[in-house]
Motif scaffolding. Structure first.
Motif, PDB file in Angstrom:
ATOM      1  N   LEU A 136      -4.260  -1.241   6.097  1.00  0.00           N
ATOM      2  CA  LEU A 136      -4.779  -0.078   5.367  1.00  0.00           C
ATOM      3  C   LEU A 136      -5.257   1.008   6.324  1.00  0.00           C
ATOM      4  O   LEU A 136      -5.909   1.965   5.900  1.00  0.00           O
TER       5      LEU A 136
ATOM      6  N   ARG B 101      -3.980  -6.959  -3.161  1.00  0.00           N
ATOM      7  CA  ARG B 101      -4.954  -8.004  -3.420  1.00  0.00           C
ATOM      8  C   ARG B 101      -4.306  -9.382  -3.425  1.00  0.00           C
ATOM      9  O   ARG B 101      -4.832 -10.332  -2.836  1.00  0.00           O
TER      10      ARG B 101
ATOM     11  N   GLN C 113      -1.620  -1.626  -5.633  1.00  0.00           N
ATOM     12  CA  GLN C 113      -2.906  -2.185  -5.238  1.00  0.00           C
ATOM     13  C   GLN C 113      -3.036  -3.647  -5.648  1.00  0.00           C
ATOM     14  O   GLN C 113      -3.716  -4.432  -4.971  1.00  0.00           O
TER      15      GLN C 113
ATOM     16  N   ARG D 105      -7.512   0.879   8.581  1.00  0.00           N
ATOM     17  CA  ARG D 105      -8.954   0.844   8.854  1.00  0.00           C
ATOM     18  C   ARG D 105      -9.175   0.046  10.140  1.00  0.00           C
ATOM     19  O   ARG D 105      -9.734  -1.050  10.124  1.00  0.00           O
TER      20      ARG D 105
ATOM     21  N   GLU E 295     -11.878  -1.494  -4.991  1.00  0.00           N
ATOM     22  CA  GLU E 295     -10.825  -1.553  -6.000  1.00  0.00           C
ATOM     23  C   GLU E 295      -9.930  -2.775  -5.848  1.00  0.00           C
ATOM     24  O   GLU E 295      -9.259  -3.194  -6.802  1.00  0.00           O
ATOM     25  N   HIS E 296      -9.909  -3.366  -4.652  1.00  0.00           N
ATOM     26  CA  HIS E 296      -9.040  -4.530  -4.442  1.00  0.00           C
ATOM     27  C   HIS E 296      -9.667  -5.833  -4.927  1.00  0.00           C
ATOM     28  O   HIS E 296      -8.954  -6.810  -5.136  1.00  0.00           O
TER      29      HIS E 296
ATOM     30  N   ARG F 112     -13.406  -1.010   0.168  1.00  0.00           N
ATOM     31  CA  ARG F 112     -12.256  -1.043  -0.750  1.00  0.00           C
ATOM     32  C   ARG F 112     -12.579  -1.897  -1.972  1.00  0.00           C
ATOM     33  O   ARG F 112     -11.973  -2.947  -2.198  1.00  0.00           O
TER      34      ARG F 112
ATOM     35  N   ALA G 194       0.825  -1.207   0.000  1.00  0.00           N
ATOM     36  CA  ALA G 194       0.000   0.000   0.000  1.00  0.00           C
ATOM     37  C   ALA G 194       0.859   1.257   0.000  1.00  0.00           C
ATOM     38  O   ALA G 194       0.541   2.248  -0.680  1.00  0.00           O
TER      39      ALA G 194
END
Length: 455
Positions: free
Chosen positions: A156, A88, A84, A158, A220-221, A218, A79
């Protein structure tokens, strides 16, 4: 160009990241404590069986959790680089390894009775523990998947969602235990097996919350899109990093299990005092563990940015925070040991005076214990942030098993110090691990990442 963060800024950032993680660990600890209390209300036999079964389950769980712990620094580094796809790949293969490991562990849960009998347990306890494990064993699948998702989200930054998910699971655990152990709302009382079903419900609740958040927050992952596709290169990277983490965690847990066996040789009263002191130490250890997780993430980010100065300042900051927590804990443990021990004992317990007399001495040693235990777990977290797990595994094993357990035996039995000696041995082992791991980290921090700029 952004100015480097000061030491205080690093400490503030570590707290912002780490406080929800600490809360999550304390909530997880509360789940285990709730199981103990509620089963104790149901029956002594159920409590004994599930205590045994819980130790059995956690042994397999902690080794498998090494793959989840490996995801945290890898995702943090990817990250920080803006990769990205790497985020993943690492997370997905962490999920693969967790599922594969869970499947391999299932026979040990299914045939637990035969294994426990071979280990010398009584027929009654082994049978009830096995009934619990045949149900609760299935919970290793959601439990390890949740661990991977928590590591992914923590990396990340979070972390608040991790706290809320764990709190929701804790509430669900209390409700599930109330309904299924005791047979409320028209259901039959299931005792230990009810606790097993409640644990599955708890893990599934946590999984649903963590997975839903990961997908929504998220997208996008695309963690679960074409999930079946193999990525063997990343699979073995996570495996090589996660295996040593699992072994390290398991070796530390086995050190404390070994100390419990030694205390059992001293008698029932010393063992009871030891059990209470361990509970107190575990509660405070959760704070250091949360700081360690934050250290892993921030060290992994510094690794990704090739930020040597940030790495060293961040490490200094988290070690200072761990020291402050230790000093506060020491003050509390030394000031009110009898009151702390009394929280775990009924006022009319006939053994209360003896347990308190032994326990006060153990809590005094537990105060000293805080300094070295916090330092070693934070050092492990920092090294994981640098993707360094194999040599730290060996160093930790030296501290735990070459120094710690033999010292506990020698001081406790050869030198005749009893329980105090056993605990002093634990302190010596953890201190050895702390010194070795901190030496390893600072050598890597100066020599590997960035220029050797003073902290």
């Amino acid at each position: 160009m952004t100015a480097p963060m000061s030491l205080l800024q690093h400490m503030r950032a570590t707290l912002v990241l780490g406080l929800p993680l600490i809360g999550g660990h304390l909530a997880q600890f509360a789940i285990q404590l709730t199981d103990t209390v509620m089963l104790g209300w149901y029956s002594v036999e159920a409590l004994a069986a599930v205590t045994l079964a819980g130790s059995y389950f956690i042994t397999f769980f902690l080794f498998g959790a090494g793959f989840a712990w490996a995801v945290m620094p890898m995702v943090a580094t990817f990250a920080a680089k803006g990769d990205q796809t790497g985020v993943r790949r690492a997370t997905r293969m962490g999920l693969w390894l967790s599922l594969l490991y869970s499947a391999l562990a299932m026979p040990a849960f299914w045939w637990a009775e035969e294994i426990l009998l071979a280990l010398g347990q009584t027929d009654a306890v082994a049978g009830l523990a096995a009934d619990y494990l045949r149900v609760a064993g299935w919970g290793i699948f959601p439990a390890l998947i949740v661990m991977v998702l928590k590591s992914y989200l923590a990396a990340l930054e979070r972390t608040r969602i991790i706290l809320w998910v764990t709190l929701a699971a804790a509430v669900m655990n209390v409700f599930g235990n109330y309904v299924l152990i005791f047979g409320n709302f028209g259901l039959p009382p299931l005792g230990a097996v009810g606790a097993a079903w409640a644990s599955i419900i708890t893990h599934t609740t946590a999984l649903a919350g963590a997975a839903a958040y990961a997908v929504i927050a998220r997208p996008e992952h695309q963690l679960f899109v074409r999930f079946w596709r193999a990525d063997w290169e990343m699979f073995f990277k996570v495996f090589r990093m996660g295996g040593p983490i699992g072994i390290t965690t398991l070796s530390e847990v086995s050190l404390f299990a070994g100390s419990t066996v030694l205390m059992g040789w001293l008698g029932t009263i010393p063992l009871a005092a030891h059990g209470i002191a361990i509970q107190l130490g575990t509660a405070t250890f959760m704070v250091h563990l949360g700081l360690s997780n934050a250290a892993t993430v921030r060290a992994g980010q510094a690794q990704g940015r090739d930020d040597g100065l940030g790495l060293r300042r961040g490490a200094t900051g988290v070690l200072i925070l761990s020291l402050v927590v230790s000093l506060i804990t020491i003050a509390v443990f030394l000031s009110i040991p009898e009151q702390l021990l009394g929280l775990f004992l009924e006022p009319d317990n006939p053994n209360r005076p003896q347990i308190l007399a032994i326990g006060v001495g153990l809590v005094t040693i537990a105060a000293l214990f805080q300094l070295v235990d916090g330092a070693q777990v934070v050092a492990l977290g920092l090294l994981r942030g640098l993707h360094d797990t194999t040599v730290p595994m060996v160093m930790a094993a030296v501290g735990y098993w070459v120094v710690g357990l033999p010292a506990s035996y020698i001081l406790g039995f050869v030198a005749g110090l009893g329980g105090i000696g056993v605990w002093l041995g634990l302190v010596s082992g953890l201190a050895t691990a702390a010194v070795l791991l901190l030496w390893r980290f600072w050598g890597r921090a100066v020599g590997q990442v960035g220029a050797a700029v003073p902290v």
